[in-house]
Design a protein around this motif. Structure first.
Motif, PDB file in Angstrom:
ATOM      1  N   GLY A  38       0.759  -1.025  -0.027  1.00 10.25           N
ATOM      2  CA  GLY A  38      -0.059   0.023   0.008  1.00 10.25           C
ATOM      3  C   GLY A  38       0.840   1.328  -0.024  1.00 10.25           C
ATOM      4  O   GLY A  38       0.344   2.373   0.209  1.00 10.25           O
ATOM      5  N   LEU A  39       2.185   1.144  -0.267  1.00 12.74           N
ATOM      6  CA  LEU A  39       2.909   2.468  -0.462  1.00 12.74           C
ATOM      7  C   LEU A  39       2.852   3.199  -1.642  1.00 12.74           C
ATOM      8  O   LEU A  39       3.151   2.396  -2.684  1.00 12.74           O
ATOM      9  CB  LEU A  39       4.257   1.957   0.093  1.00 12.74           C
ATOM     10  N   THR A  40       2.448   4.270  -1.640  1.00 11.66           N
ATOM     11  CA  THR A  40       2.318   5.037  -2.934  1.00 11.66           C
ATOM     12  C   THR A  40       3.670   5.992  -3.065  1.00 11.66           C
ATOM     13  O   THR A  40       3.894   6.624  -2.207  1.00 11.66           O
ATOM     14  CB  THR A  40       1.067   5.803  -3.019  1.00 11.66           C
ATOM     15  N   THR A  41       4.219   5.778  -4.284  1.00 10.48           N
ATOM     16  CA  THR A  41       5.465   6.839  -4.695  1.00 10.48           C
ATOM     17  C   THR A  41       5.072   7.308  -6.102  1.00 10.48           C
ATOM     18  O   THR A  41       4.396   6.762  -6.890  1.00 10.48           O
ATOM     19  CB  THR A  41       6.601   6.065  -4.574  1.00 10.48           C
ATOM     20  N   THR A  42       5.622   8.391  -6.266  1.00 11.10           N
ATOM     21  CA  THR A  42       5.529   9.034  -7.539  1.00 11.10           C
ATOM     22  C   THR A  42       6.934   8.639  -8.311  1.00 11.10           C
ATOM     23  O   THR A  42       7.980   8.845  -7.679  1.00 11.10           O
ATOM     24  CB  THR A  42       5.465  10.520  -7.525  1.00 11.10           C
ATOM     25  N   ILE A  43       6.552   8.040  -9.530  1.00 13.82           N
ATOM     26  CA  ILE A  43       7.791   7.313 -10.206  1.00 13.82           C
ATOM     27  C   ILE A  43       8.184   8.139 -11.363  1.00 13.82           C
ATOM     28  O   ILE A  43       9.229   7.721 -11.993  1.00 13.82           O
ATOM     29  CB  ILE A  43       7.503   5.856 -10.414  1.00 13.82           C
ATOM     30  N   ALA A  44       7.244   8.861 -12.144  1.00 16.74           N
ATOM     31  CA  ALA A  44       7.818   9.723 -13.219  1.00 16.74           C
ATOM     32  C   ALA A  44       6.762  10.752 -13.354  1.00 16.74           C
ATOM     33  O   ALA A  44       5.827  11.099 -13.186  1.00 16.74           O
ATOM     34  CB  ALA A  44       7.434   8.878 -14.601  1.00 16.74           C
ATOM     35  N   GLY A  45       7.378  12.194 -14.040  1.00 15.27           N
ATOM     36  CA  GLY A  45       6.627  13.305 -14.041  1.00 15.27           C
ATOM     37  C   GLY A  45       6.700  14.127 -12.875  1.00 15.27           C
ATOM     38  O   GLY A  45       7.185  13.756 -11.849  1.00 15.27           O
ATOM     39  N   ASN A  46       6.244  15.416 -13.085  1.00 10.51           N
ATOM     40  CA  ASN A  46       5.789  16.277 -12.099  1.00 10.51           C
ATOM     41  C   ASN A  46       4.668  16.834 -12.418  1.00 10.51           C
ATOM     42  O   ASN A  46       3.952  16.700 -13.372  1.00 10.51           O
ATOM     43  CB  ASN A  46       6.995  17.189 -11.759  1.00 10.51           C
ATOM     44  N   ILE A  47       4.095  17.845 -11.500  1.00  9.08           N
ATOM     45  CA  ILE A  47       2.656  18.342 -11.521  1.00  9.08           C
ATOM     46  C   ILE A  47       2.630  19.337 -12.734  1.00  9.08           C
ATOM     47  O   ILE A  47       1.387  19.416 -13.208  1.00  9.08           O
ATOM     48  CB  ILE A  47       2.339  19.155 -10.138  1.00  9.08           C
ATOM     49  N   ASN A  48       3.677  19.785 -13.416  1.00  9.16           N
ATOM     50  CA  ASN A  48       3.655  20.793 -14.538  1.00  9.16           C
ATOM     51  C   ASN A  48       3.323  19.916 -15.749  1.00  9.16           C
ATOM     52  O   ASN A  48       4.278  18.987 -15.839  1.00  9.16           O
ATOM     53  CB  ASN A  48       4.689  21.488 -14.484  1.00  9.16           C
ATOM     54  N   PRO A  49       2.604  20.385 -16.606  1.00 11.04           N
ATOM     55  CA  PRO A  49       2.332  19.524 -17.827  1.00 11.04           C
ATOM     56  C   PRO A  49       3.410  19.797 -18.867  1.00 11.04           C
ATOM     57  O   PRO A  49       3.849  20.841 -18.906  1.00 11.04           O
ATOM     58  CB  PRO A  49       0.892  20.073 -18.370  1.00 11.04           C
ATOM     59  N   GLY A  50       3.720  18.710 -19.602  1.00 12.91           N
ATOM     60  CA  GLY A  50       4.742  18.843 -20.521  1.00 12.91           C
ATOM     61  C   GLY A  50       5.352  17.821 -21.211  1.00 12.91           C
ATOM     62  O   GLY A  50       4.206  16.788 -21.205  1.00 12.91           O
ATOM     63  N   ASN A  51       5.851  17.666 -22.496  1.00 16.89           N
ATOM     64  CA  ASN A  51       6.149  16.362 -23.072  1.00 16.89           C
ATOM     65  C   ASN A  51       7.577  16.140 -23.021  1.00 16.89           C
ATOM     66  O   ASN A  51       8.250  15.684 -23.941  1.00 16.89           O
ATOM     67  CB  ASN A  51       5.723  16.617 -24.482  1.00 16.89           C
ATOM     68  N   ALA A  52       8.207  16.699 -21.940  1.00 21.73           N
ATOM     69  CA  ALA A  52       9.942  16.366 -22.044  1.00 21.73           C
ATOM     70  C   ALA A  52      10.139  14.792 -21.747  1.00 21.73           C
ATOM     71  O   ALA A  52       9.502  14.152 -20.796  1.00 21.73           O
ATOM     72  CB  ALA A  52      10.334  17.172 -20.910  1.00 21.73           C
ATOM     73  N   ASN A  53      11.225  14.293 -22.387  1.00 24.33           N
ATOM     74  CA  ASN A  53      11.916  12.893 -22.237  1.00 24.33           C
ATOM     75  C   ASN A  53      13.146  13.043 -21.256  1.00 24.33           C
ATOM     76  O   ASN A  53      13.353  14.276 -21.054  1.00 24.33           O
ATOM     77  CB  ASN A  53      12.175  12.179 -23.532  1.00 24.33           C
ATOM     78  N   GLY A  54      13.457  12.016 -20.509  1.00 27.44           N
ATOM     79  CA  GLY A  54      14.669  11.974 -19.894  1.00 27.44           C
ATOM     80  C   GLY A  54      14.521  11.188 -18.456  1.00 27.44           C
ATOM     81  O   GLY A  54      13.501  10.552 -18.383  1.00 27.44           O
ATOM     82  N   PRO A  55      15.263  11.450 -17.454  1.00 24.23           N
ATOM     83  CA  PRO A  55      15.289  10.781 -15.975  1.00 24.23           C
ATOM     84  C   PRO A  55      13.713  11.236 -15.725  1.00 24.23           C
ATOM     85  O   PRO A  55      13.178  12.109 -15.688  1.00 24.23           O
ATOM     86  CB  PRO A  55      16.103  11.610 -15.504  1.00 24.23           C
TER      87      PRO A  55
END
Length: 336
Positions: free
Chosen positions: A198-215
């Protein structure tokens, strides 16, 4: 205006599509149903009746998943229920009373609010993106009890255990072989992971919309990710709806698998192809990725080599059964 006080970011996506359609003389609807009832030629009618094959009916189904035994699970969005279709075509309701709410408990006594996607783990537990409740719900394979797996009734972006985590209109869910559940957290423009504990973590992206690739966490961005799928190797494929892209998350890096930032239906190699607001994805054992385009009534296919083609549908709304592009759909949605 604080967007965290707005419960359905996909409404805004729909409004954008409506505006786009108006200016292009487009007659198609938005890629997410409200309360309108849509029919499926195989299993649906106009209400929540259970039964055999075409006797049963649904109301705006938006997501499906298949277990190892061949049972199909359906997020019956308009009815606020989760349905099950056996290989013999028997339809039953396994979760939800039909009323809007977030009540946990025995299957048909529990309530959902706008379930958009389902996935099933190796043990047969069903997980639901309960979008309007900002929660991930679980239907136990053991006794059919519905519980809150992750998320609370608060809208936001917060990692944590169980109900300490916050989501913002989660839309797509997919489970891997280890029982982790991945979530397309559409309103937050991020991809989340919920462990079996039940542990939730964010693994990709951030709150700002965009289409950038990378880490995945330091550079990559999404714009209303609407659906996702996980392959046997743990790679995650994302229908990045408002970017008109199919993205891939692998080994902590996000890349564009196919499409470019243009709303169109164009076949061809990887980024020379184009999608029209893709809303869900699925991946097969050979590594082919399938994409639904709700607005264009098409199913697209991306080969492991990155070649995009139209797999099914002729682009005209309908329910004709046939082969490939001779068939027709009306608002296809859902992947597994």
């Amino acid at each position: 205006m604080n967007l965290y006080h707005l419960k359905q970011p996909l409404i805004f996506a729909s409004l954008l599509l409506v505006m786009a359609c108006f200016f292009s003389a487009c007659s198609k609807r938005s890629p997410y149903p409200t309360s309108t009832k849509y029919n499926d030629s195989s299993f649906t009618g106009v209400d929540t009746t259970g039964g055999l094959d075409t006797i049963a009916s649904f109301n705006a189904p938006t997501g499906i998943a298949v277990d190892a035994a061949g049972n199909i699970y359906v997020a019956d969005y308009g009815n606020n229920q989760i349905r099950k279709i056996t290989p013999d075509g028997i339809v039953t309701t396994i979760g939800g009373s039909g009323n809007q709410g977030s009540i946990n408990g025995p299957g048909n006594l529990a309530t959902f609010n706008g379930p958009t996607s389902v996935t099933v783990d190796a043990q047969g537990n069903v997980y639901v993106a309960d979008s309007n409740n900002d929660q991930i719900r679980k239907i136990s394979a053991t006794d059919g009890t519905v519980s809150t797996f992750a998320g609370s009734d608060s809208t936001g972006l917060k990692d944590g255990v169980d109900t300490a985590a916050y989501f913002f209109s989660p839309n797509g869910v997919a489970a891997d072989a280890q029982g982790n559940v991945f979530v397309a957290d559409a309103g937050n423009n991020v991809i989340r992971k919920v462990t079996p504990a039940g542990l939730t973590t964010t693994i990709a992206g951030n709150i700002n919309p965009g289409n950038a690739n990378g880490p995945a966490l330091s550079a990559a961005t999404f714009n209303n990710p609407a659906g996702l799928a996980v392959d046997a190797s743990g790679n995650i494929y994302v229908a990045d709806m408002l970017n008109n892209l199919i993205r891939k998350l692998s080994n902590g890096t996000v890349s564009t698998l196919a499409g470019h930032d243009t709303a169109a239906t164009m076949n061809g190699p990887d980024t020379l192809a184009a999608f029209y607001f893709p809303n869900s994805v699925a991946v097969d054992k050979s590594g082919n990725v399938y994409v639904t385009e709700y607005v264009t009534d098409l199913i697209r296919k991306i080969t492991p080599e990155g070649v995009v083609s139209t797999f099914a549908g002729n682009g005209m709304s309908g329910q004709a059964d046939s082969t490939g592009t001779a068939a027709s759909f009306n608002g296809p949605s859902g992947g597994s």
